[in-house]
Design an enzyme around this catalytic site. Structure first.
Site, PDB file in Angstrom:
ATOM      1  CG  HIS A   1      -3.175  -0.070  -6.576  1.00  0.00           C
ATOM      2  ND1 HIS A   1      -3.443   0.610  -5.417  1.00  0.00           N
ATOM      3  CD2 HIS A   1      -3.316  -1.385  -6.256  1.00  0.00           C
ATOM      4  CE1 HIS A   1      -3.752  -0.238  -4.448  1.00  0.00           C
ATOM      5  NE2 HIS A   1      -3.678  -1.461  -4.939  1.00  0.00           N
TER       6      HIS A   1
ATOM      7  CD  GLU B   1      -2.804   3.800  -5.148  1.00  0.00           C
ATOM      8  OE1 GLU B   1      -3.932   3.263  -5.239  1.00  0.00           O
ATOM      9  OE2 GLU B   1      -1.786   3.165  -4.852  1.00  0.00           O
TER      10      GLU B   1
ATOM     11  NE  ARG C   1      -4.372  -0.976  -0.042  1.00  0.00           N
ATOM     12  CZ  ARG C   1      -4.586  -2.022  -0.837  1.00  0.00           C
ATOM     13  NH1 ARG C   1      -3.603  -2.517  -1.566  1.00  0.00           N
ATOM     14  NH2 ARG C   1      -5.781  -2.585  -0.894  1.00  0.00           N
TER      15      ARG C   1
END
Length: 320
Positions: free
Chosen positions: A279, A260, A231
């Protein structure tokens, strides 16, 4: 008519088939649904199946009939888990769905750094054949790796590293036993100075936020490779930029970021010493199907009072 299940974003058709066969009413919101649409749908929902939509306390407080949130994945950063726990409600995760894809991605980032792939690709496109003599890579066989967090993904990563002939250590104070062949690292800071590759696979929690700050990055073995498929927020991004430019870190491969997507113009990390992905480690056809199916199965099980505690993110808070 059964209870109402709201699917906040499109999922694989096999996951939808599980929901539609359950006998409950399924409300599927379109891609890009607004927060107002989310709130309106949530107000009548017994279950929410969520991908990346953000459900904070204000939004969740409108869902008076809610019984469960099921995440299409394993991280719950976009859900106010504390609010759910305070109401005694489970947040379910697709516990087994994406660990293979994410572990393969982590290994891919490590190989990209060890084999100097970003730099070699750029050199070839710039017609710089002599770059090959100016940059030396790492042979994984015989090198040392530290896996931080040896859970579902970390244990798979460890096994892949062992298959390459690496000496693998695991740091996980919450596990009594580590996979066969993985030596236990008792002291994180001491281990960092001894290994060639650091693989990060812990959840983002209060005790892991900025786990890799400037001080800890300064303890990394000079030239080491750091890979983060966990993360954003676990690695202090400004500190990592500094560690790549003037510190000991030789390469940073990451699939996750504090914000993000990152802000436009964010300097991120020097391209010659990093490889980035948006991601997307879990974005394979097999993983997307499995996440959808397990997330749907968790919804149905929860509404029937049969949710497997192993799939409950906040099981400790709920005493499961």
């Amino acid at each position: 008519m059964g209870k109402t299940i709201v699917v906040t974003e499109p999922i694989h058709e096999d996951g939808m088939a599980v929901l539609e066969a359950s006998g409950h009413e399924v409300v599927a919101l379109p891609a890009g649904a607004s927060e107002a649409e989310m709130a309106e749908a949530a107000a009548g929902a017994a279950a929410l199946l969520v991908r990346t939509a953000v459900f904070d306390a204000a939004l969740l407080s409108r869902a008076n009939g809610l019984e469960v949130i099921s995440r299409h994945g394993v991280g719950c950063d976009n859900i106010d888990v504390g609010h759910m726990s305070g109401r005694g409600l489970p947040v379910a995760i697709a516990a087994d769905a994406n660990s293979t894809s994410v572990s393969e991605h982590a290994l891919g980032l490590l190989l990209a750094g060890a084999k100097r792939l970003p730099g070699s690709d750029a050199a070839m496109r710039a017609e710089d054949w002599n770059w090959r003599s100016r940059s030396i890579g790492l042979e994984l066989r015989g090198a040392k790796a530290l896996v931080i967090g040896v859970g579902r993904v970390g244990s798979r990563v460890a096994k892949l590293l062992l298959a390459f002939g690496m000496e693998v250590r695991g740091y996980d104070p919450f596990l009594e036993a580590l996979p066969e062949g993985v030596a236990r690292a008792e002291d994180l800071d001491a281990a960092l100075g001894e290994v060639d590759a650091v693989m990060i696979h812990v959840p983002l929690k209060d005790d892991t936020r900025n786990l890799f700050d400037a001080a800890r990055l300064g303890r990394v073995k000079p030239g080491a490779y750091v890979i983060n498929c966990a993360r954003g927020g676990i690695v202090d991004e400004p500190a990592m930029r500094e560690a790549l430019q003037d510190g000991p870190v030789g390469f940073y491969g990451t699939d996750v970021f504090l914000k993000e997507p990152p802000e436009a113009g964010d300097p991120l990390f020097p391209p010659e010493k990093s490889m980035l992905s948006p991601h997307s480690a879990a974005m394979t056809s097999a993983s997307m199907r499995m996440m959808a199916v397990q997330a749907a199965e968790n919804v149905v099980a929860a509404l029937e009072g049969k949710l497997d505690p192993r799939c409950v993110f906040n099981r400790a808070e709920l005493g499961l």
